[in-house]
Motif scaffolding. Structure first.
Motif, short mmCIF file in Angstrom:
data_model
loop_
_atom_site.label_atom_id
_atom_site.label_comp_id
_atom_site.label_asym_id
_atom_site.label_seq_id
_atom_site.Cartn_x
_atom_site.Cartn_y
_atom_site.Cartn_z
N SER A 265 1.00 -1.14 0.16
CA SER A 265 -0.31 -0.02 0.19
C SER A 265 0.86 1.23 -0.15
O SER A 265 2.13 1.22 0.38
CB SER A 265 -0.96 -0.02 1.22
OG SER A 265 -0.29 0.32 2.35
N GLY A 266 0.11 2.46 -0.14
CA GLY A 266 1.12 3.78 -0.49
C GLY A 266 1.59 4.00 1.03
O GLY A 266 2.63 4.70 1.14
N GLY A 271 3.38 7.15 -1.13
CA GLY A 271 2.09 7.76 -1.74
C GLY A 271 1.33 6.75 -2.36
O GLY A 271 0.43 5.96 -1.83
N ALA A 272 1.54 6.40 -3.59
CA ALA A 272 0.89 5.26 -4.50
C ALA A 272 1.26 3.95 -4.00
O ALA A 272 2.10 3.74 -3.42
CB ALA A 272 0.92 5.63 -5.95
N ALA A 273 0.36 3.08 -4.24
CA ALA A 273 0.64 1.69 -4.09
C ALA A 273 1.66 1.09 -5.27
O ALA A 273 1.60 1.93 -6.16
CB ALA A 273 -0.84 0.88 -4.33
N ARG A 447 -3.58 5.02 -7.19
CA ARG A 447 -2.56 6.35 -6.86
C ARG A 447 -3.02 6.65 -5.54
O ARG A 447 -1.86 7.43 -5.03
CB ARG A 447 -2.73 7.27 -7.94
CG ARG A 447 -3.96 8.05 -7.99
CD ARG A 447 -4.32 8.98 -9.08
NE ARG A 447 -3.02 9.81 -9.49
CZ ARG A 447 -2.66 10.60 -10.38
NH1 ARG A 447 -3.08 10.17 -11.44
NH2 ARG A 447 -1.80 11.57 -10.28
N ASP A 448 -3.96 6.61 -4.65
CA ASP A 448 -4.13 7.05 -3.28
C ASP A 448 -3.61 6.10 -2.33
O ASP A 448 -3.72 6.33 -1.11
CB ASP A 448 -5.71 7.13 -3.08
CG ASP A 448 -6.26 8.30 -3.84
OD1 ASP A 448 -5.37 9.48 -4.37
OD2 ASP A 448 -7.46 8.61 -4.35
N GLY A 449 -2.85 4.97 -2.53
CA GLY A 449 -2.38 4.10 -2.05
C GLY A 449 -3.02 3.04 -1.75
O GLY A 449 -2.46 2.10 -0.67
N LYS A 499 -1.06 -4.26 5.15
CA LYS A 499 -0.60 -3.19 3.91
C LYS A 499 0.09 -4.02 2.90
O LYS A 499 0.57 -3.49 1.99
CB LYS A 499 0.35 -1.98 4.56
CG LYS A 499 -0.35 -1.23 5.47
CD LYS A 499 0.68 -0.21 6.19
CE LYS A 499 0.06 0.50 7.28
NZ LYS A 499 -0.35 -0.28 8.55
N ALA A 740 3.72 2.04 -10.09
CA ALA A 740 2.90 2.70 -9.07
C ALA A 740 1.95 3.74 -10.19
O ALA A 740 2.60 4.50 -10.66
CB ALA A 740 3.73 3.40 -8.11
N GLN A 743 2.79 6.93 -11.14
CA GLN A 743 4.06 7.29 -11.24
C GLN A 743 4.70 6.29 -12.32
O GLN A 743 5.75 5.61 -11.72
CB GLN A 743 4.68 7.18 -9.91
CG GLN A 743 4.28 8.04 -8.77
CD GLN A 743 4.72 7.55 -7.46
OE1 GLN A 743 5.78 6.80 -7.23
NE2 GLN A 743 3.87 8.24 -6.42
#
Length: 794
Positions: A265-266, A271-273, A447-449, A499, A740, A743
């Motif tokens: 996870s982020g 940040g992003a996953a 992208r939010d993790g 996570k 990610a 990214q």
């Protein structure tokens, strides 16, 4: 004398000229089938121009005004680069290879044709949503336009002296069916072997051999389990059986179509996953996947674009795995049980009728014709029941009909395309159950993790009153499959407390959820365990950290076997030369499946020899009824072996061994003798045995000097099955990616075998060397080196 010399010189010059002209003619023919990489092409059907860019690896970026135009352009590009491979996949599923290759392919077609996949593909088209049919229409149009635009037909058709057949919509469905066969066919026939075992072995023995859980498992959803106990001597005593039953039979290997996938996870990645995926398949030239990027407008927001990068499967207008800048997704084979054999009672007085769920019914007979190139056609008569085609027999000769998800028209569709526009992990996991693909573990990050896991594809809802592992009678009311499992009943994890998520073809669930999925031949779990432990070994991750896990070839499973072989040699009361040679060879053991390790090759071979010797003992009782019986792949073979080795039960020791120590020593002696015959115990390392054999489909039929030109180099390869870096000479990671979402510039992607199917293309074998060495290439396409444009023809 001078006239003779002149005559010889004349013949030499003439011969050289003929050779030169022949080579020139061949080159010109081959060049005529090269894809178009530059310029323009006008295509009827397009609504607006589509740009096609290729980077140094041949990765194709398609940018257009809408998704249908991109489907047509994708078909155009796939056909020009990979039409022959697409043709093989549709023919493989449909049982139509003999039409191309002649009598040598008839055996395959006889086995595949009873499934009647071409007819079933037509049935799928009848129930697809309109928007998916439009995608297939556009794609089919593009495929045939791309094929027709080649000056000369693709070079494999020149070699086989055949003509390509135009693409049809059902052919794309057949390509999906080909993946069903690749990923799940093994389990279909595995259940027949389990039925033979269940009938011939005492219940305690059967349960011991088929246990589902073990110490090497690393399920995502776990519950306590207990090991199956050793069968008592009163149930089975191998020492009393005829030694002739203990033939040195074949042992099903642990290699099976699968994959690794894992995500963090982020919170662990800043940040992003981050999502990692390497899908394991038989490797070939060109690779089964095609590097692709699609860019088209978001109809819900005029100022935004959909931007999807990943891999497509030539033959289908979809991105299989990849990232859309909001989510990244991946798949691994679930190895659940999604097929059943139904025992059929034929009417004694009328063999054209069988007992169905509502009484006696007529068998539906269908005539199929196998077209054979340069030979007479073959006719097949196939009997269909309400549950599926009748294509096998049970242990007692009872006819069996097959029920399989792939045979049901609503199990196949193009809902996978919807991932292109999904914006978060939870939404992706919610739609995954309706994907029309073989049931897969689905791991997605956004992208939010956020990260999620569930199963993608349709799962049958079974009645609880029969054993789905072996053939059963479905005539009692409400027995069998009762539609599809409700998506709300699918197992799912969203943002687990750890996570972290991981999947590697082993058991992912426990208890009641395991009952829902069934065991279709799970992998042992050693890979999943090794991946899980690496994920828990640190608290922050980059793409480099994730790649290090993908390329991990530590032989943790074999450490115990190394110790066993070492102690076996030490306890041997002999000064035989082979013992000293093995001890010397074991001195380079470093606990890795490295290409230069002699010790790894020896320990691995020893494990296999012990496994074959011990497990074939349990096949002996079955051979009393079925002389050629071989054990199917057993999920917990490693666990079974060590229970026996540690407890050394005399009644489960196969003759002619007097005790377990003798068995272990004789296995060591056998591998030493075999290695001496193969060139010496210390002379060959693992890389020599595990050298790449990644070939073009036609190369084995060609002279060696031509085959060498088509195939990839025989590089020594590290890795093996029971570790993250799965590798054999022609099986392993068909791609490796880490990304990610949002990214993508930091991600990477490698694949073997190259992008193009044309040997004169600059993209033939492109990127293969990086895949061999583990050197990452960027996930996103690089700068465009070749550019062309497809424009509408008004």
């Amino acid at each position: 004398m001078q006239s003779t010399l002149r005559l010889i010189r004349h013949f030499l010059i003439t011969g050289l000229l003929i050779t030169a002209f022949s080579m020139l003619a061949v080159t010109l023919l081959l060049r005529g089938s090269l894809p178009q990489y530059d310029g323009k092409a006008a295509l009827p059907g397009l609504t607006a121009a589509v740009s096609i860019e290729r980077d140094a690896l041949g990765t194709v970026t398609l940018q257009g005004a809408n998704r249908l135009d991109l489907a047509q352009a994708m078909g155009y590009v796939h056909a020009q680069e990979r039409f022959f491979e697409m043709d093989l996949m549709r023919r493989q599923a449909a049982g139509e290879l003999a039409e191309l290759f002649g009598a040598g392919a008839v055996t395959h077609d006889r086995k595949a044709r009873p499934f009647r996949m071409r007819a079933r593909a037509a049935a799928v088209l009848q129930q697809l949503p309109a928007e998916q049919l439009q995608l297939l229409d556009a794609y089919r149009t593009g495929v045939n336009q791309g094929l027709g635009a080649l000056t000369v037909r693709p070079f494999p058709y020149l070699l086989t002296q055949t003509e390509p057949v135009a693409w049809r919509n059902e052919d794309s469905i057949l390509v999906i069916y080909a993946m069903f066969f690749t990923l799940t066919e093994e389990n279909i026939y595995r259940e027949l072997a389990l039925s033979h075992m269940r009938a011939a072995l005492p219940e305690s023995v059967y349960q011991f051999l088929t246990q589902n859980a073990g110490v090497w498992d690393a399920p995502l959803i776990d519950e306590p389990f207990s090991l199956a106990q050793l069968p008592p001597a009163t149930d089975l005593n191998l020492q009393t059986l005829d030694e002739r039953l203990f033939q040195n039979g074949h042992l099903n290997t642990e290699e099976s179509p699968g994959s690794n996938s894992f995500a963090v996870s982020g919170a662990l990645a800043g940040g992003a996953a981050i999502v990692a995926n390497d899908m394991h398949l038989t490797l070939r030239v060109p690779n089964v996947w095609f590097r692709s990027r699609l860019i088209y407008p978001d109809t819900a927001a005029t100022d935004k674009m959909h931007d999807i990068t990943g891999i497509s499967l030539p033959g289908v207008p979809a991105i299989v795995t990849g990232s859309n800048r909001h989510i990244a997704w991946s798949f691994t084979n679930s190895h659940g049980d999604f097929s059943d054999w139904v025992r059929i009672q034929i009417n004694d007085r009328d063999s054209t009728h069988y007992l169905g769920s509502t009484g006696w019914q007529p068998l539906q007979t269908v005539q199929e014709t196998i077209r054979v190139r340069n030979a007479p056609d073959e006719a097949l008569t196939i009997s269909e029941t309400e549950w599926g085609p009748m294509i096998a027999q049970d242990h007692d000769k009872t006819p069996l009909a097959l029920t399989w998800t792939a045979l049901l028209p609503d199990a196949v569709n193009l809902h996978l395309v919807e991932l292109e526009t999904v914006t978060n992990a939870a939404q992706a996991a919610e739609i995954a159950p309706k994907f029309g693909i073989p049931v897969q573990n689905f791991i997605v990050g956004d992208r939010d993790g956020n990260i999620s896991w569930t199963l993608a594809g349709r799962i049958p809802a079974r009645s609880p009153d029969y054993d789905a592992q072996i053939p059963a009678d479905w005539t009692p009311p409400d027995t069998g499959w009762q539609g599809w499992l409700d998506p709300d009943d699918y197992p799912e994890l969203h943002n687990p407390p750890s996570k972290r998520l991981w999947s590697a073809n082993s058991r992912t669930v426990s208890g009641e959820q395991l009952e829902l999925l069934g065991n279709g031949g799970f992998d042992l779990g050693a890979r999943a365990l090794q991946i899980r432990d690496r994920l828990f070994a640190q608290e922050q991750f980059s793409t480099d950290d994730m790649q290090a896990i993908q390329l991990d070839y530590r032989a943790l499973l074999l450490a115990r076997w190394h110790q066993l072989l070492h102690s076996t040699l030490e306890s041997a009361n002999s000064n035989a030369a082979w013992i000293g040679a093995l001890k010397t060879a074991l001195s380079d053991w470093n606990g890795e499946a490295s290409a230069d390790s002699v010790a790894y090759r020896i320990v691995r071979t020893y494990r296999y020899e012990v496994m074959k010797t011990v497990l074939n003992g349990f096949a002996a009782p079955v051979r009393r009824q079925h002389a050629d019986f071989e054990l199917p792949r057993l999920s917990q073979a490693e666990l079974i072996l060590w229970q026996l080795i540690e407890q050394h039960p005399q009644h489960l020791l196969p003759p002619p061994f007097k005790n377990w120590q003798e068995l272990l020593q004789r296995c060591a002696q056998r591998i030493a003798q075999q290695m001496q015959q193969d060139g010496g115990i210390t002379e060959r390392n693992w890389g020599m045995q595990n050298a790449a054999r990644i070939r073009h489909p036609l190369s084995q039929k060609l002279p060696a000097w031509i085959a060498q030109w088509l195939d990839m180099p025989p590089d020594p390869l590290p890795g093996d099955h029971n570790m993250p870096r799965v590798q054999s000479p022609n099986f392993g990671a068909s791609q490796r990616s880490i990304v990610a979402p949002g990214q993508e510039e930091l991600g990477y992607f490698d694949m073997p075998g190259g992008q193009s199917g044309h040997p004169l293309s600059p993209y033939y074998g492109s990127g293969h060397a990086n895949w061999v060495s583990g050197k990452p290439t960027p996930f996103l396409p690089g700068a465009a080196e070749r550019q062309m444009k497809l424009i509408p023809r008004r």
